[in-house]
Scaffold this motif. Structure first.
Motif, PDB file in Angstrom:
ATOM      1  N   UNK A  85       0.866  -1.209  -0.017  1.00 49.74           N
ATOM      2  CA  UNK A  85      -0.130  -0.186  -0.099  1.00 49.74           C
ATOM      3  C   UNK A  85       0.787   1.253   0.038  1.00 49.74           C
ATOM      4  N   UNK A  86       0.409   2.395  -0.576  1.00 42.41           N
ATOM      5  CA  UNK A  86       1.248   3.657  -0.502  1.00 42.41           C
ATOM      6  C   UNK A  86       1.252   4.196   0.691  1.00 42.41           C
ATOM      7  N   UNK A  87       0.655   3.596   1.700  1.00 43.26           N
ATOM      8  CA  UNK A  87       0.647   4.364   3.119  1.00 43.26           C
ATOM      9  C   UNK A  87       1.735   3.516   4.025  1.00 43.26           C
ATOM     10  N   UNK A  88       2.214   2.151   3.123  1.00 48.23           N
ATOM     11  CA  UNK A  88       2.990   1.564   4.084  1.00 48.23           C
ATOM     12  C   UNK A  88       4.189   2.526   4.233  1.00 48.23           C
ATOM     13  N   UNK A  89       4.907   2.359   5.614  1.00 44.91           N
ATOM     14  CA  UNK A  89       6.222   3.090   5.927  1.00 44.91           C
ATOM     15  C   UNK A  89       7.376   2.251   6.399  1.00 44.91           C
ATOM     16  N   UNK A  90       8.568   2.692   6.316  1.00 39.93           N
ATOM     17  CA  UNK A  90       9.662   2.303   6.743  1.00 39.93           C
ATOM     18  C   UNK A  90      10.639   3.310   7.296  1.00 39.93           C
ATOM     19  N   UNK A  91      10.722   3.242   8.706  1.00 31.55           N
ATOM     20  CA  UNK A  91      11.434   4.407   9.256  1.00 31.55           C
ATOM     21  C   UNK A  91      11.055   5.792   8.873  1.00 31.55           C
ATOM     22  N   UNK A  92       9.837   6.036   8.710  1.00 35.07           N
ATOM     23  CA  UNK A  92       9.288   7.337   8.388  1.00 35.07           C
ATOM     24  C   UNK A  92       9.128   7.916   7.149  1.00 35.07           C
ATOM     25  N   UNK A  93       9.750   6.845   6.316  1.00 37.34           N
ATOM     26  CA  UNK A  93       9.375   7.172   4.698  1.00 37.34           C
ATOM     27  C   UNK A  93       8.627   6.172   3.966  1.00 37.34           C
ATOM     28  N   UNK A  94       8.134   6.496   2.717  1.00 34.50           N
ATOM     29  CA  UNK A  94       7.254   5.160   2.175  1.00 34.50           C
ATOM     30  C   UNK A  94       8.299   4.088   1.897  1.00 34.50           C
ATOM     31  N   UNK A  95       7.522   2.793   2.212  1.00 34.70           N
ATOM     32  CA  UNK A  95       8.263   1.661   2.017  1.00 34.70           C
ATOM     33  C   UNK A  95       8.748   1.232   0.773  1.00 34.70           C
TER      34      UNK A  95
END
Length: 126
Positions: free
Chosen positions: A16-26
């Motif tokens: 998903x576009x809202x998936x995050x990795x350490x405060x930035x998009x996955x």
């Protein structure tokens, strides 16, 4: 970088576009790691509608309350290089779908860094 032609493997990561990795998009993290790993290339495609394991429909249509549109990160390289990259995805992708498909690379051409054009044969050293 070596020239990529012939048999290859296509890695597709559906998230998903809202998936995050350490405060930035996955998807950004996946692309940057693919680049750091020296893979041939990666592209991110944003969907306008879809659903996954939760069966919740995400859509870009007006009046929809849903956000988190589907995103596909596609990477193509040799089977060996793609499979070496998979452990990084185990760390990054906690929700989503990861698929591998055999494919054949017909043409893989970049631009000359200085001129922005391909050479006279339509190719450039990669």
């Amino acid at each position: 970088m070596t020239r990529l032609t012939g048999r290859a493997l296509r890695l597709t990561v559906h998230i998903g576009e809202d998936d995050i990795w350490h405060h930035k998009p996955l998807y950004t993290e996946i692309v940057h790691r693919a680049h750091a790993a020296g893979l041939a290339g990666a592209s991110v495609f944003k969907g306008i509608e879809g659903f996954g394991a939760t069966s919740r429909i995400h859509t870009a249509r007006l009046l929809s309350l849903s956000e988190d549109l589907p995103v596909a990160v596609v990477v193509v390289d040799t089977e060996e290089r793609i499979r070496e990259f998979l452990p990084q995805l185990d760390e990054l992708v906690t929700e989503g779908l990861v698929t591998l498909d055999d494919c054949e690379v017909i043409r893989y051409v970049g631009r000359d860094k200085e001129s922005g054009k391909t050479d006279a044969k339509g190719k450039n050293s990669l």
